[in-house]
Design a protein around this motif. Sequence first.
Motif, PDB file in Angstrom:
ATOM      1  N   PHE A 200      14.446  -8.290   5.506  1.00  0.00           N
ATOM      2  CA  PHE A 200      13.836  -6.989   5.247  1.00  0.00           C
ATOM      3  C   PHE A 200      13.222  -6.984   3.857  1.00  0.00           C
ATOM      4  N   ASP A 201      12.073  -6.376   3.730  1.00  0.00           N
ATOM      5  CA  ASP A 201      11.316  -6.345   2.482  1.00  0.00           C
ATOM      6  C   ASP A 201      11.835  -5.219   1.572  1.00  0.00           C
ATOM      7  N   TYR A 202      12.923  -5.499   0.865  1.00  0.00           N
ATOM      8  CA  TYR A 202      13.513  -4.495  -0.009  1.00  0.00           C
ATOM      9  C   TYR A 202      12.608  -4.167  -1.199  1.00  0.00           C
ATOM     10  N   GLY A 203      12.005  -5.200  -1.781  1.00  0.00           N
ATOM     11  CA  GLY A 203      11.139  -4.983  -2.940  1.00  0.00           C
ATOM     12  C   GLY A 203       9.946  -4.110  -2.605  1.00  0.00           C
ATOM     13  N   GLY A 204       9.272  -4.443  -1.519  1.00  0.00           N
ATOM     14  CA  GLY A 204       8.116  -3.652  -1.097  1.00  0.00           C
ATOM     15  C   GLY A 204       8.514  -2.228  -0.748  1.00  0.00           C
ATOM     16  N   SER A 205       9.664  -2.063  -0.094  1.00  0.00           N
ATOM     17  CA  SER A 205      10.127  -0.722   0.274  1.00  0.00           C
ATOM     18  C   SER A 205      10.380   0.131  -0.961  1.00  0.00           C
ATOM     19  N   ALA A 236      -1.717   4.175  -8.505  1.00  0.00           N
ATOM     20  CA  ALA A 236      -1.630   2.831  -9.097  1.00  0.00           C
ATOM     21  C   ALA A 236      -0.500   2.037  -8.450  1.00  0.00           C
ATOM     22  N   GLY A 237       0.636   2.703  -8.216  1.00  0.00           N
ATOM     23  CA  GLY A 237       1.771   2.037  -7.587  1.00  0.00           C
ATOM     24  C   GLY A 237       1.482   1.626  -6.161  1.00  0.00           C
ATOM     25  N   LEU A 238       0.791   2.471  -5.411  1.00  0.00           N
ATOM     26  CA  LEU A 238       0.439   2.150  -4.025  1.00  0.00           C
ATOM     27  C   LEU A 238      -0.556   0.990  -3.967  1.00  0.00           C
ATOM     28  N   THR A 239      -1.450   0.939  -4.965  1.00  0.00           N
ATOM     29  CA  THR A 239      -2.387  -0.188  -5.038  1.00  0.00           C
ATOM     30  C   THR A 239      -1.626  -1.487  -5.294  1.00  0.00           C
ATOM     31  N   ALA A 240      -0.662  -1.427  -6.227  1.00  0.00           N
ATOM     32  CA  ALA A 240       0.164  -2.603  -6.507  1.00  0.00           C
ATOM     33  C   ALA A 240       1.000  -2.985  -5.286  1.00  0.00           C
ATOM     34  N   PHE A 241       1.418  -1.973  -4.531  1.00  0.00           N
ATOM     35  CA  PHE A 241       2.196  -2.216  -3.314  1.00  0.00           C
ATOM     36  C   PHE A 241       1.386  -3.011  -2.294  1.00  0.00           C
ATOM     37  N   PRO A 251       6.357  -8.413   5.496  1.00  0.00           N
ATOM     38  CA  PRO A 251       6.125  -7.187   4.727  1.00  0.00           C
ATOM     39  C   PRO A 251       6.573  -5.936   5.466  1.00  0.00           C
ATOM     40  N   VAL A 252       6.971  -4.913   4.696  1.00  0.00           N
ATOM     41  CA  VAL A 252       7.309  -3.639   5.301  1.00  0.00           C
ATOM     42  C   VAL A 252       6.052  -2.937   5.786  1.00  0.00           C
TER      43      VAL A 252
END
Length: 464
Positions: A200-205, A236-241, A251-252
Motif C-alpha cells: 500500500f502506498d502510505y507515502g502517497g496517501s 502545490a502539494g497535489l502537484t507534488a503528489f 500508486p494510490v
Amino acid sequence: MTEIRQQNKSFTGLIVLTMLASFVTPFMGSSVNLALPQISAEFGMHAESMSWIAMSYILASAVFLLPFGALSDIVGRKKIFITGMVIFSVSCLLGAVSTSSVMLITFRVLQGLGSSMVFGTSMAMVTAAVPPEKRGRAIGIVVFAVYSGLAVAPVVGGLMTQFLGWRSIFWLSFTVCSLVSLGAFFWIHGDAIDKKSTTFDYGGSFIYIVSLSLFMYGFSKITELHALIMAISGIAGLTAFLIFEKKRINPVFNATLFMSNRIFAFSNLAALINYAATFAVGFMISLYLQYAKGMTPAEAGSILIAQPVVMAITAPLAGRLSDRYQARWLSSLGMAIIVAGLLPFVFIGFNTSLTVIVVSLLILGTGFGIFSSPNTNAVMSSIEKPLYGVASATLGTMRLTGQMLSMGIASLAVHLFVGNNTIGSANIVSFIDAVRLVFIVFCVLCFAGIFASLARGSGEPRQV
C-alpha cells in the motif's frame, strides 16, 4: 442449479445492502442540513461553526476516499465496506449522544471516514458482480437509492427534527447502518483480491490527504489571507503528489489511467464539473425561498424535493439505456438539459414565480438523472477488474471535490455581495445579485462540461 440459486441470492443481498448504504448516507447529510438551526440553538453555535457540521463530513469523505479505494483492491472490498459501515454506525451513535458542538463535529469527521470506505467499495463490488451487459441497470438501481435518500430527507428529516428532535436522525441512521453491517457478514460471499501487489502506498496517501485537506479547507474560506495561502499550498502539494505517484510501482492514484484512458479521464472530469455546477443549487434556492419569498424551512423543502424525485425516477432508466447506447451521448444530453434547467435561475428576482422555480428544478433533476448513471457506467466499464476500487474511489473523489467547490463558489459569491452580515431586508437585493452570479458561473461550468463529456470519445466499454 443450487449453485446458481446461491449466486442469485448472494447478488440480491449485495444489491439490497449497497442500496441501503447508498440511501442512508445522503439521507443523513440532507437531514442534518435541515436540523442545523435546532443544533445551533442547543449548542449556541455561530454561523461559521454551524456550517462545519456539514462541511466536516464532506471534507473527511473526500480526503480518505481515494486511499481506501486503493486499499480495498489490495485487502478486499468486503472487509473495507463492512469496516466503513461499522465506523459509520458507531459515529452515528456517538453523534446522537453528543453534548457539545466540538463533539458533534468530531463525530461528523468520523462519519466521513466511514462513508469514504463505503463509497470506495460499494460501486466496485456491484460492478465486479454484474456482467457488462447488465452493468448499467445495476448501477442505475444503486444511483436510484442515492437519489431516493436525497428525496426522502427533506420531508422525513424535517418531520423527525420537528417532532422528535435532531438526535433522532442519528439514531435512525445508527439502526439502519447496524443492520447493513450485520447483513454484510452473511449476504456478501467471497472477497476476491484482484490486485497482485500487496504494497500500500502510505507515502502517497499521506501527501494526498494533507494536500487535499489544505486545498479544500482553504478554498472554503478563500477570501481570508491565511485560507488563500492554505489553498495555494494544497495545490502545490497535489502537484507534488502527482509527480510522486508517477514513480510508484503501486500508486494510490493511478495517473496512467488519466493519461492512457480517454474515457476514464473525461468521464471523471465531466463528473467533477457536473457536481461543481449543481451541488449548491439546493443551498442557494433554499436561502432564496426563505429570505426572498418568506417561506418556512418545511415549505422550502416541499419545493426543493422536486429535483431529487425526478432524479430518482430517471437515473435507473438512464442506467438501462447505457447498456445499449454510449454514455458519451447520454451523459452529454444530460449536461445540456442541466444547462437548460440552470438558465432561468440566472434571471431570478423577487417576482420569479414558484412555477418557474419548480419547473427548473424538474428539468435539473431530469438532466442529472440522465447524466449520472451512464457516466458512472462509463467510468467503471473503462478499466479492468483489479482497479475497480481505485476507479470507484476516484469517481467518488471527483463527486465530493465538486461538491466542495460548488459550496465554495456559493459561499464566495454571498461573501462578496453580503459580506459577514446576516441576510435580511437591508441587503436582500445584494443577496439576489449573489444568487444570479452563482448561477451564471454554474451555467458556464456546465456548458463547458458538455464538451468534456463529448471529448471522452466513442470507445466501447471493456467487457470484463
